[in-house]
Design an enzyme around this catalytic site. Structure first.
Site, PDB file in Angstrom:
ATOM      1  N   SER A 115     -87.963  76.980 -54.577  1.00  0.00           N
ATOM      2  CA  SER A 115     -89.296  76.358 -54.573  1.00  0.00           C
ATOM      3  C   SER A 115     -89.768  76.136 -53.154  1.00  0.00           C
ATOM      4  O   SER A 115     -90.958  76.022 -52.909  1.00  0.00           O
ATOM      5  CB  SER A 115     -89.253  74.978 -55.223  1.00  0.00           C
ATOM      6  OG  SER A 115     -88.797  75.051 -56.518  1.00  0.00           O
ATOM      7  N   HIS A 136     -90.715  82.874 -58.399  1.00  0.00           N
ATOM      8  CA  HIS A 136     -90.751  81.421 -58.574  1.00  0.00           C
ATOM      9  C   HIS A 136     -91.312  81.021 -59.934  1.00  0.00           C
ATOM     10  O   HIS A 136     -92.527  81.062 -60.141  1.00  0.00           O
ATOM     11  CB  HIS A 136     -91.560  80.794 -57.421  1.00  0.00           C
ATOM     12  CG  HIS A 136     -91.573  79.306 -57.436  1.00  0.00           C
ATOM     13  ND1 HIS A 136     -92.695  78.555 -57.151  1.00  0.00           N
ATOM     14  CD2 HIS A 136     -90.591  78.407 -57.730  1.00  0.00           C
ATOM     15  CE1 HIS A 136     -92.387  77.275 -57.259  1.00  0.00           C
ATOM     16  NE2 HIS A 136     -91.134  77.156 -57.606  1.00  0.00           N
ATOM     17  N   GLU A 148     -94.801  82.863 -59.541  1.00  0.00           N
ATOM     18  CA  GLU A 148     -95.267  83.309 -58.224  1.00  0.00           C
ATOM     19  C   GLU A 148     -94.280  84.349 -57.692  1.00  0.00           C
ATOM     20  O   GLU A 148     -93.077  84.087 -57.652  1.00  0.00           O
ATOM     21  CB  GLU A 148     -95.331  82.126 -57.239  1.00  0.00           C
ATOM     22  CG  GLU A 148     -96.373  81.084 -57.602  1.00  0.00           C
ATOM     23  CD  GLU A 148     -96.354  79.852 -56.687  1.00  0.00           C
ATOM     24  OE1 GLU A 148     -97.388  79.189 -56.559  1.00  0.00           O
ATOM     25  OE2 GLU A 148     -95.288  79.545 -56.105  1.00  0.00           O
ATOM     26  N   ASN A 186     -97.397  74.662 -54.956  1.00  0.00           N
ATOM     27  CA  ASN A 186     -96.830  73.481 -54.299  1.00  0.00           C
ATOM     28  C   ASN A 186     -97.519  73.146 -52.981  1.00  0.00           C
ATOM     29  O   ASN A 186     -97.321  72.080 -52.428  1.00  0.00           O
ATOM     30  CB  ASN A 186     -95.318  73.651 -54.086  1.00  0.00           C
ATOM     31  CG  ASN A 186     -94.553  73.361 -55.367  1.00  0.00           C
ATOM     32  OD1 ASN A 186     -95.058  72.690 -56.262  1.00  0.00           O
ATOM     33  ND2 ASN A 186     -93.359  73.892 -55.465  1.00  0.00           N
TER      34      ASN A 186
END
Ligand SMILES: NC(=O)c1ccc[n+]([C@@H]2O[C@H](COP(=O)([O-])OP(=O)(O)OC[C@H]3O[C@@H](n4cnc5c(N)ncnc54)[C@H](O)[C@@H]3O)[C@@H](O)[C@H]2O)c1
Length: 384
Positions: A115, A136, A148, A186
């Site tokens: 992450s 991801h 992702e 994120n």
């Protein structure tokens, strides 16, 4: 054959996703007990899906049957793709990939579910960094549609293309992201939490009012504080801190003391029973600090900060506008893509709000994206 290393929450979920799409899986973990637990969890998850009528008993049997639980990495010899979902530690991941290269064939793709670590730094431990890529998934991997795909500096374009096609065959929505801190979701989502906390810290509004503003006016499924309590304040704080550090302490991503204190007090949210809200004894009396007139101001401030971040990510080539919008709607359930939203509000209005914040606070945190300025000058929209 698809190899998955690490049979924790993510590895087990990814194994189920790929097996449901017809792939043969080999799952490994250094902890025997973790592998045993994964077996039990998978079995019970599949049984529940049968009970709910989501899959047939035959499907469940076939999915489970396609997952082989391995006791040694040597069994990964014939894998075409290996996805690691082990502990979030750079040295562990680098060692793992370097060892794997001695086992798998030269054209096997090595993928990481990290992450927060740089794909490029993981890849550089390999003799063939061109085959290393980020895949991801979001938690829970079986439920969240977004994945992702992250290309490191050395990742071959063909590897990126092939992986995107494969992930789509696994019934997921794949977006392409540059290897930058937080990738898309994120990073772009940071102001949702950070600006909400800031508004609270300034005493502009109390927590329930901020949450309501985002839900009622923005159509978000959860307010920022409800979502932080759901994610876990420790997890959310760590993501913010990691993104901030990796951006060389850019004030845009600076973590908040309020959240740090929540973590120190073990007020982690739902998992500890208490966070911004009390889940052990839900409050009945709701004393509010201010009138509802404050809600549009709260909503606008958080929304323009989110749009500003998405615009900046677009400007610096983190992803295409379509993928940026898709990522936020499919990865964190935003009601609309942020760039689409900007067009609806008017890019000029977004820029004006940002400039107002910037001049009021004189903080770099509120600097408007250069892309917004350019677009207003050129009278452009994101989509047209
Ligand atoms: N949990 C999330 O919300 C989430 C979301 C997206 C990505 N990720 C990433 O996925 C990865 C795994 O996260 P998780 O939540 O599933 O962790 P987890 O702690 O549930 O599972 C990790 C597993 O890896 C095993 N492991 C550790 N070192 C190993 C090694 N060298 N070889 C083989 N197995 C090893 C552990 O025994 C454990 O079972 C991390 O990189 C994390 O950042 C997590």
């Amino acid at each position: 054959m698809i190899g998955i290393i690490g049979s924790g929450a993510m590895g087990t979920g990814i194994a189920q996703v790929a097996a449901a799409a017809g792939e043969n899986i080999i799952l490994f973990d250094t902890e025997k007990s973790a592998l045993e637990e994964a077996k039990i969890n998978l079995d019970s998850t599949l049984k529940k899906l049968v009970e709910k009528g989501k899959i047939s008993a035959d499907d469940a049997k076939n999915i489970f049957g396609r997952i082989h639980f391995a006791s040694h990495l040597d069994e990964f010899k014939s894998c075409e793709l290996v996805i690691e979902a082990v502990v979030e530690n750079l040295e562990v991941k680098r060692n793992l990939f370097s060892n794997l290269e001695k086992i798998v064939s030269t054209d096997c793709v090595l993928a990481t579910n990290t992450s927060s670590l740089s794909i490029t730094s993981i890849a550089s431990a390999c003799a063939k960094p061109g085959r290393v890529i980020g895949i991801h998934f979001f938690n829970p991997a079986t439920v969240m549609p977004l994945v992702e795909i992250v290309k490191g500096v050395a990742t071959e374009s063909q590897v990126e293309k092939n992986i995107k096609s494969k992930i789509e065959l696994w019934n997921k929505i794949a977006v392409l992201a540059k290897d930058t801190p937080g990738f898309i979701v994120n990073r772009v989502a940071r102001p949702f939490y950070g600006e909400a906390i800031r508004i609270y810290e300034e005493g502009i509004a109390d927590i329930p009012t901020i949450d309501e503003a985002m839900k009622e006016l923005g159509g978000f499924k959860m307010g920022p504080f409800e979502l932080m309590d759901f994610i876990g304040n420790d997890v959310n704080y760590t993501v913010t801190e990691t993104v901030w550090k990796q951006f060389f302490h850019d004030p845009k991503y600076k973590p908040s003391l309020t959240q740090k204190r929540m973590v120190e007090a073990n007020l982690l949210g739902r998992k500890t029973g208490k966070g911004y809200y009390n889940y052990e004894q839900p409050q009945t009396s709701d004393i509010r600090l201010q009138s509802i007139n404050i809600k549009p101001q709260i909503f606008n401030r958080i929304l323009v900060m989110l749009i500003n971040e998405a615009a900046d990510a677009l400007y610096y080539g983190v992803a295409t506008k379509e993928d940026l919008d898709l990522a936020m709607t499919k990865g964190v359930n935003y009601p609309k893509g942020l760039l689409m939203w900007a067009d609806e509000i008017g890019v000029e209005k977004v820029l004006a709000e940002m400039e107002k914040l910037y001049s009021e606070y004189c903080e770099d945190r509120y600097r408007p994206s250069v892309l917004l300025r350019k677009m207003v000058r050129e009278k452009r929209k994101f989509y047209s």
